[in-house]
Design an enzyme around this catalytic site. Structure first.
Site, PDB file in Angstrom:
ATOM      1  N   ASP A  31      -9.202  -3.038  -5.740  1.00  0.00           N
ATOM      2  CA  ASP A  31      -9.107  -4.043  -4.678  1.00  0.00           C
ATOM      3  C   ASP A  31      -9.934  -3.667  -3.453  1.00  0.00           C
ATOM      4  O   ASP A  31      -9.721  -4.203  -2.372  1.00  0.00           O
ATOM      5  CB  ASP A  31      -7.643  -4.275  -4.283  1.00  0.00           C
ATOM      6  CG  ASP A  31      -6.982  -3.046  -3.670  1.00  0.00           C
ATOM      7  OD1 ASP A  31      -7.666  -2.041  -3.404  1.00  0.00           O
ATOM      8  OD2 ASP A  31      -5.748  -3.096  -3.439  1.00  0.00           O
TER       9      ASP A  31
ATOM     10  N   SER B 288       0.825  -1.207   0.000  1.00  0.00           N
ATOM     11  CA  SER B 288       0.000   0.000   0.000  1.00  0.00           C
ATOM     12  C   SER B 288       0.860   1.259   0.000  1.00  0.00           C
ATOM     13  O   SER B 288       1.730   1.429  -0.855  1.00  0.00           O
ATOM     14  CB  SER B 288      -0.952  -0.043   1.206  1.00  0.00           C
ATOM     15  OG  SER B 288      -1.890   1.001   1.160  1.00  0.00           O
TER      16      SER B 288
ATOM     17  N   HIS C 270      -7.680  -5.323  -0.372  1.00  0.00           N
ATOM     18  CA  HIS C 270      -6.463  -4.534  -0.243  1.00  0.00           C
ATOM     19  C   HIS C 270      -5.597  -4.963   0.945  1.00  0.00           C
ATOM     20  O   HIS C 270      -4.377  -5.085   0.818  1.00  0.00           O
ATOM     21  CB  HIS C 270      -6.829  -3.058  -0.115  1.00  0.00           C
ATOM     22  CG  HIS C 270      -5.646  -2.149  -0.037  1.00  0.00           C
ATOM     23  ND1 HIS C 270      -4.836  -1.904  -1.112  1.00  0.00           N
ATOM     24  CD2 HIS C 270      -5.124  -1.437   0.996  1.00  0.00           C
ATOM     25  CE1 HIS C 270      -3.872  -1.069  -0.758  1.00  0.00           C
ATOM     26  NE2 HIS C 270      -4.018  -0.777   0.510  1.00  0.00           N
TER      27      HIS C 270
END
Length: 631
Positions: free
Chosen positions: A535, A284, A586
């Site tokens: 996602d 991320s 995610h």
């Protein structure tokens, strides 16, 4: 890989550091002793429980910003919490401030989730062992936003009660938010002038594997990856978590904590000790931090490593769910303290959330965490489109994704007169925020596009450009390998409908138009949030464009660094609160079996066997992005 299928087992609790380990399948392939058959009635109860969980999950999250910032901002809303960790918390005091049915709802949620089996994450490592894969390269992990715990080291009177306790990522955070909100906000928000600690406050990121293995008891982040790495021979001697205080702007990582200096030193020591180059794992926002580091470490006057440092010390970069072109949901979070997860709350949950942290307070907190603003969308209209169209528009879609902030009523006020593209959104945001915020963001980050090699090379000397891969380039490291692993197939925020905020007490000028939903005639709008592809948190254009095309352009990758893209479809287990071994969410993707398998291959020196795998339309979308090779 049938041994990775989830099995129904009796008596297992949620994953936690202390009591979440189920036995791995034996080498004889026999069924584990705790495997049991469930009746049709029990199966029906599980299915029914799933719907109860959906209804009550956010009620359980009302206790604090955990529900907003974690389950909302960079996690899913299907959190699994272990109530054993509440034994030392003053529940009686907390319950006075919470809705009366809080405990009943939460216990029902936990009971339902305990009935769902936990798949054995060690099985991936055991399978890799049988394939002859073992620890080769030192591994350094860089977590994403939110997931790193923050603990207090202040010794002034207001901080002593929290000394070495986590004010982010623990039940102490929950208790402090409910019972001591003013002090919690004082600690968690950075100084608006310096972007560093306010006077009298000292909050630092937790360190070691504990910093990011679990966010809160029962909610794992990196723990399943750690389990599998350990199974093939990794331990604290050859693996390391480079946690950071994600609230700060990137340059302040070095100013206050010497983060990049320490990361560089750790990489060099790891290579010296093992005689192998390192593998870097980032997730991320951690991928943006790492990309920034790759520039800092080479630059004269900063890391002073020179142009050959990356090739000498780094074998591979595993980019997991990297928001390389930003996270669109960051904009409404800072603008009005809202996002998809708050918009989708029912009226009762909204009341509970507003009671603890109003929209204005949430926006205020987000703004005082300038690290989050590094994820404002990059590339402007060239990437995200305009009123005439967007690269990721689908056939039959009646309304383009191009307008990013939209208003149904253009006569409400001066602010709502026209729809706004991504290019328009930053000036609009600065118009509706304080001057200190505009100054801090403009001096820390850049969101444009460099269309020529000269512009890119000039930007190599400007730190504010280092976070943006469309304005800077990859290192001159021809031996470096980049693996982009990310999820697809889950509705993800793409644009927003706003309206004027008529509440005189809110302190905000605009708010999400949650009254508007349109799921017909090619539209996909849920309570004011326009959904696209990704996602669940990061849009496909952000996670996939640089990997599929951007880094194929010579000005962004002049050394020809090898970039391999591997997409993973979101195929969640319907009975698992975290999606099971085939989720592509995610955050939950960190527990996905195939992702763990790919990580072990790269760490074990077999990354060259990974083939590019693309299921989405990212290549087609990328061709429509208005960024071109130089002629």
């Amino acid at each position: 890989m049938s041994f990775l299928r989830r099995r129904f087992g009796g008596g297992g609790g949620p994953d936690s550091p202390s009591d979440s380990r189920e036995p791995s399948p034996g080498p004889d392939g026999k069924r584990p002793a705790n495997l049991r058959v469930i009746t049709a009635e029990q199966l029906h109860a599980l299915k029914k429980g799933k719907h109860i969980k959906r209804r009550n999950a956010w009620v359980f999250g009302l206790g604090g910003v955990f529900g907003l910032l974690v389950a909302g901002f960079f996690a899913s809303s299907n959190d699994m919490i272990d109530f054993k960790s509440l034994e030392n918390v003053n529940l009686e005091s907390i319950m006075e401030a919470l809705p009366a049915n809080f405990v009943m709802s939460a216990q029902q949620l936990q009971k339902t989730e305990r009935d769902a089996v936990n798949y054995d994450s060690f099985a991936v490592g055991l399978h890799a062992q049988k394939q002859g894969i073992k620890a080769k390269h030192p591994v350094i992990m860089i977590p994403g936003v939110i997931s790193t715990g923050l603990e207090s080291w202040g010794t002034e009177e207001g901080s002593r009660q929290y000394f070495r306790k986590r004010l982010w990522g623990s039940w102490t955070m929950m208790r402090a938010l409910v019972l001591d909100k003013a002090q919690w906000k004082r600690h968690i928000m950075l100084d608006k002038d310096t972007g560093l600690d306010p006077p009298g406050v000292k909050l630092r990121s937790a360190q070691g594997f504990d910093a990011a293995d679990f966010f809160i008891t029962g909610y794992w982040i990196w723990n399943k990856i750690l389990e599998n790495l350990a199974t093939i021979g990794y331990d604290p001697g050859n693996a390391f978590t480079a946690a950071y205080d994600w609230r700060m702007s990137y340059m302040n990582y070095e100013v206050r904590d010497q983060y990049f200096t320490r990361l560089k030193s750790h990489i060099e020591v790891a290579v010296h000790v093992s005689n192998e180059k390192v593998v870097l794992l980032s997730h991320s926002m951690g991928s943006q931090v790492l990309y920034y580091f790759l520039h800092w470490v080479e630059a004269e006057g900063y890391g002073n490593g020179g142009p050959g440092w990356v090739d000498e010390y780094i074998d591979s970069w595993i980019n997991i769910s990297g928001c390389m072109l930003g996270a669109l949901k960051d904009m409404p979070a800072v603008l009005s303290g809202e996002m998809k997860d708050t918009a989708q709350l029912n009226a009762f949950a909204v009341y509970g959330l507003e009671r603890f942290l109003s929209r204005y307070e949430r926006a205020e907190i987000f703004r005082a965490m300038p690290g989050l603003s590094s994820m404002f969308p990059m590339g402007g209209n060239a990437v995200w489109g305009d009123e005439n169209g967007a690269p990721d528009d689908k056939p039959g879609q009646n309304v383009t994704y191009g307008p990013f902030i939209r208003f149904r009523n253009h006569t409400e006020s001066e602010l709502t007169q026209r729809n706004l593209t991504v290019d328009d959104s930053l000036p609009f945001l600065f118009k509706n925020t304080e001057p200190w915020f505009k100054k801090m963001i403009q001096t820390s980050y850049s969101n444009g596009v460099a269309h020529t090699t000269k512009q890119v090379e000039d930007n190599q000397h400007i730190p504010a450009k280092w976070v943006n891969p469309l304005e800077s380039r990859l290192p001159l490291a021809p031996k470096l390998k980049i693996y982009c692993f990310y999820g697809i197939g889950k509705d993800t925020e793409r644009a927003y409908f706003y309206r004027s905020d008529d509440d005189p007490l809110s302190g905000l000028n605009v708010t999400l138009d949650t009254s508007f939903t349109n799921r017909g005639e090619g539209g996909n709008v849920d309570r004011g949030v326009v959904m696209g592809e990704g996602d669940g948190t990061v849009n496909l254009l952000s996670s996939g464009y640089m990997c599929a095309k951007g880094w194929k352009m010579k000005r962004y990758n002049p050394a020809g660094v090898k970039v391999v893209t591997y997409e993973m479809r979101h195929e969640p287990d319907r009975f698992s609160p975290r999606g099971g071994p085939n989720t592509a969410d995610h955050v939950d993707i960190l527990g996905r079996s195939s992702l763990n398998d790919l990580i072990l291959q790269v760490a074990g020196g077999r990354g060259e066997l990974i083939e590019e795998t693309i299921h989405s339309n990212i290549r087609e979308y990328a061709e429509k992005v208005k960024i071109y090779e130089e002629e």
